[in-house]
Design an enzyme around this catalytic site. Structure first.
Site, PDB file in Angstrom:
ATOM      1  N   ASP A 124       0.820  -1.204   0.000  1.00 52.81           N
ATOM      2  CA  ASP A 124       0.000   0.000   0.000  1.00 52.81           C
ATOM      3  C   ASP A 124       0.862   1.265   0.000  1.00 52.81           C
ATOM      4  OD1 ASP A 124      -2.809   1.032   0.544  1.00 52.81           O
ATOM      5  OD2 ASP A 124      -1.740   1.916   2.230  1.00 52.81           O
ATOM      6  N   GLU A 152       1.605  -0.490  -5.133  1.00 52.12           N
ATOM      7  CA  GLU A 152       0.640   0.552  -5.470  1.00 52.12           C
ATOM      8  C   GLU A 152       1.436   1.842  -5.654  1.00 52.12           C
ATOM      9  OE1 GLU A 152      -3.291   2.901  -3.851  1.00 52.12           O
ATOM     10  OE2 GLU A 152      -1.710   2.404  -2.449  1.00 52.12           O
TER      11      GLU A 152
HETATM   12  C1  GLC Z   1      -4.132   3.067  -0.670  1.00 49.80           C
HETATM   13  C2  GLC Z   1      -5.379   2.235  -0.543  1.00 49.80           C
HETATM   14  C3  GLC Z   1      -6.485   3.157  -0.121  1.00 49.80           C
HETATM   15  C4  GLC Z   1      -6.136   3.748   1.227  1.00 49.80           C
HETATM   16  C5  GLC Z   1      -4.791   4.431   1.187  1.00 49.80           C
HETATM   17  C6  GLC Z   1      -4.271   4.726   2.549  1.00 49.80           C
HETATM   18  O1  GLC Z   1      -4.262   4.024  -1.633  1.00 49.80           O
HETATM   19  O2  GLC Z   1      -5.654   1.583  -1.759  1.00 49.80           O
HETATM   20  O3  GLC Z   1      -7.703   2.475  -0.064  1.00 49.80           O
HETATM   21  O4  GLC Z   1      -7.113   4.679   1.588  1.00 49.80           O
HETATM   22  O5  GLC Z   1      -3.815   3.634   0.568  1.00 49.80           O
HETATM   23  O6  GLC Z   1      -3.867   3.548   3.184  1.00 49.80           O
END
Ligand code: GLC
Ligand code: CA
Length: 538
Positions: free
Chosen positions: A237, A277
């Site tokens: 994440d 991500e």
């Molecule tokens: C990432 C997740 C999202 C979350 C953010 C903070 O972007 O996909 O859902 O709100 O991280 O952890």
């Protein structure tokens, strides 16, 4: 053996379109099993993002859970899913749908126990399926005991575990003055300590201080803990945000070094994979490092978040740019392809409520060079919900609908924690399973087309520069086979010509369209919002 069944075995789809068999042959399954064995398995796998809370409830409390997920593994296996990515499953107050972790080595009680998790792992393994878990490294929940201690005063044992400041900002944290991702200030006053803490996301998600060696070590130990439990890897994440500097907070050199140390740990275990991500949406290249020392995969948001614009404008350039960026990734890097997620609109909305555009987008996701990640419910074109008890993204987090009838639609015998989206009965697995023209049947055919064919996961990709930008077309190729994929982004019939040489004449194995070659000119014709996969070779 032709890719999709012998001549005559293709089923005729609606309006003369070709639909390959919806189930792979035993021979394809055998080839798939071989491709999914060994360190490169993730290049050939189809992933499925599971929102555990919304997938299947097993005890009637209206909250999806791990035993519920176990009971649906056969459905996923039959669909053609090889690996799961579980959204956060650790204990959490749920201020950000689990992305606010209160304990990194336990299971959220509403989802089950560690024994339930171990059972999920063994049941998945028994079916040849893999499981990746979400790893939220950048921040914890404010309910985490570490933060509870850190916030007390400036001298406690965890005083330096978070990012503190006497003022609402710090010069060595360049992004800290710009507000958090969710608006407002990124600094929150903690009265007990008379200091502010830094949070890139909600105030309930204080950022960890990775410059504190104990934090850095603790989170590496956490990755080992889950690898020892047998997870096949991690979805990391917002992993670019771990360290901050005065000029940048995104993938600064310290963060890159830290990611490399995670990769070294992961490489100490056989056949694991990590997907990033990325923070920036248009170019995931920096997440791959040299190709073997950072992430195995990174999400391609350049396609995944923007494909709707390409369809709405009838212009392929956004998709073309995403493909060009991916083609410049270092050797070894693998694109992770999505058309939606828990963070964005349901693909149904992105497609403008248009099933044919939806199919075109899903076809691109499954045939561009990379590994597809299906967001749960996309295979039935789950519609958006209206209720947003946690935040606006709840519209794309509604419970899965399994049966046509019944108040709980097979998801729960109780009251679902979040109301179903629109048309829950029509988009149920039961209703769509019975309909050969449903989205579910289309997905089955798409995944059957991919199954056991290495070319989709690892073959080369070459754009066909047709003079009509309303058509996106490309050739996928490896030693064994070649395909041409073409999707018409426009809501009218289109025809485009390019100078190119193709390795064969081609026959349609999915969709509808024509391909003609004259000298070195190639012409592709597609019906409105049409798409076609042409098998060129063998
Ligand atoms: C990432 C997740 C999202 C979350 C953010 C903070 O972007 O996909 O859902 O709100 O991280 O952890
Ligand atoms: Ca439950």
């Amino acid at each position: 053996m032709p890719a999709c069944g012998g001549a005559g075995s293709d089923e005729a789809g609606p309006a003369g379109s070709v639909r390959p068999p919806s189930r792979p042959t035993p021979e394809q399954q055998a080839r798939a099993a071989a491709l999914l064995t060994g360190p490169d398995w993730y290049r050939h796998a189809v992933f499925y993002e599971v929102n555990v809370r919304s997938f299947q409830d097993s005890n009637g409390d209206g909250i999806g859970d791990l035993p519920g997920l176990v009971s649906r593994l056969d459905y996923l296996k039959d669909l053609g899913v090889d690996a799961l990515w579980l959204m956060p499953i650790m204990p959490s107050p749920f201020a950000d749908s689990g992305y606010d972790v209160a304990d990194y080595r336990a299971i959220e009680p509403a989802y089950g126990t560690m024994a339930d998790f171990e059972r999920l792992m063994s049941e998945a393994k028994a079916r040849g399926m893999r499981v990746l878990i979400d790893l939220v490294l950048n921040h914890t929940s404010d309910a985490h005991p570490w933060f509870q201690e850190s916030r007390k005063d400036k001298t406690n044992a965890k005083a330096n575990w978070y990012v503190w400041s006497d003022t609402a900002g710090r010069e060595d944290i360049g992004c800290g003055t710009n507000g958090s991702t969710f608006g407002d200030s990124a600094w929150e006053l903690e009265p007990a300590r008379e200091q502010y803490y830094f949070h890139r996301f909600y105030p309930g998600q204080p950022d960890l201080n990775y410059r504190e060696p104990e934090v850095a070590k603790e989170m590496l130990d956490t990755t080992r803990f889950w690898l020892d439990k047998g997870v096949d890897g991690f979805r990391c994440d917002v992993v670019g945000l771990l360290f901050e500097t005065a000029t940048s907070c995104s993938l600064v050199p310290e963060t890159i070094e830290y990611i490399k140390s995670i990769r070294q740990i992961v490489d100490g275990y056989a056949d694991r994979a990590m997907v990033a991500e990325p923070v920036e949406l248009t170019n995931a290249t920096p997440y791959f490092g040299g190709g073997e020392d950072m992430f195995h995969m990174a999400f391609d948001f350049a396609y995944g978040y923007f494909w709707g614009i390409a369809f709405a404008s009838g212009d392929r350039r956004i998709i073309e740019e995403a493909m060009a960026t991916a083609s410049a990734f270092p050797a070894g890097a693998q694109d992770a392809l999505v058309i939606g997620s828990h963070d964005v609109l349901r693909a149904w909305q992105t497609a403008g409520n248009d099933a044919e555009r939806y199919r075109g987008a899903a076809l691109l996701q499954m045939t561009m060079r990379g590994t597809p990640f299906i967001y749960y419910g996309e295979e039935v074109a789950l519609r958006p919900g209206a209720a947003t008890p946690i935040d606006i993204r709840d519209t794309s987090r509604t419970p899965m609908t399994w049966t046509r009838d019944g108040a709980g639609h097979g998801f729960t015998t109780g009251t679902p924690w979040l109301p179903f989206g629109e048309a829950p009965g029509d988009t149920s697995v039961e209703a769509e399973d019975a309909d050969p023209d449903s989205m579910l049947s289309f997905y089955r055919s798409l995944l059957a087309l991919r199954r056991g064919h290495a070319v989709w996961g690892s073959g080369s990709s070459r754009l066909l520069p047709l003079d009509d930008r309303g058509i996106v077309a490309f050739v996928r190729e490896d030693e064994a086979e070649s395909y041409l994929v073409a999707v018409n982004l426009a809501r009218e019939p289109r025809e485009g010509t390019a100078t190119a040489s193709l390795p064969g004449r081609g026959r349609v194995v999915l969709g509808q369209g024509s391909l003609a070659t004259a000298g070195d000119a190639v012409t592709v014709k597609l019906p409105e919002s049409g798409y076609a996969v042409f098998q060129l070779r063998p």
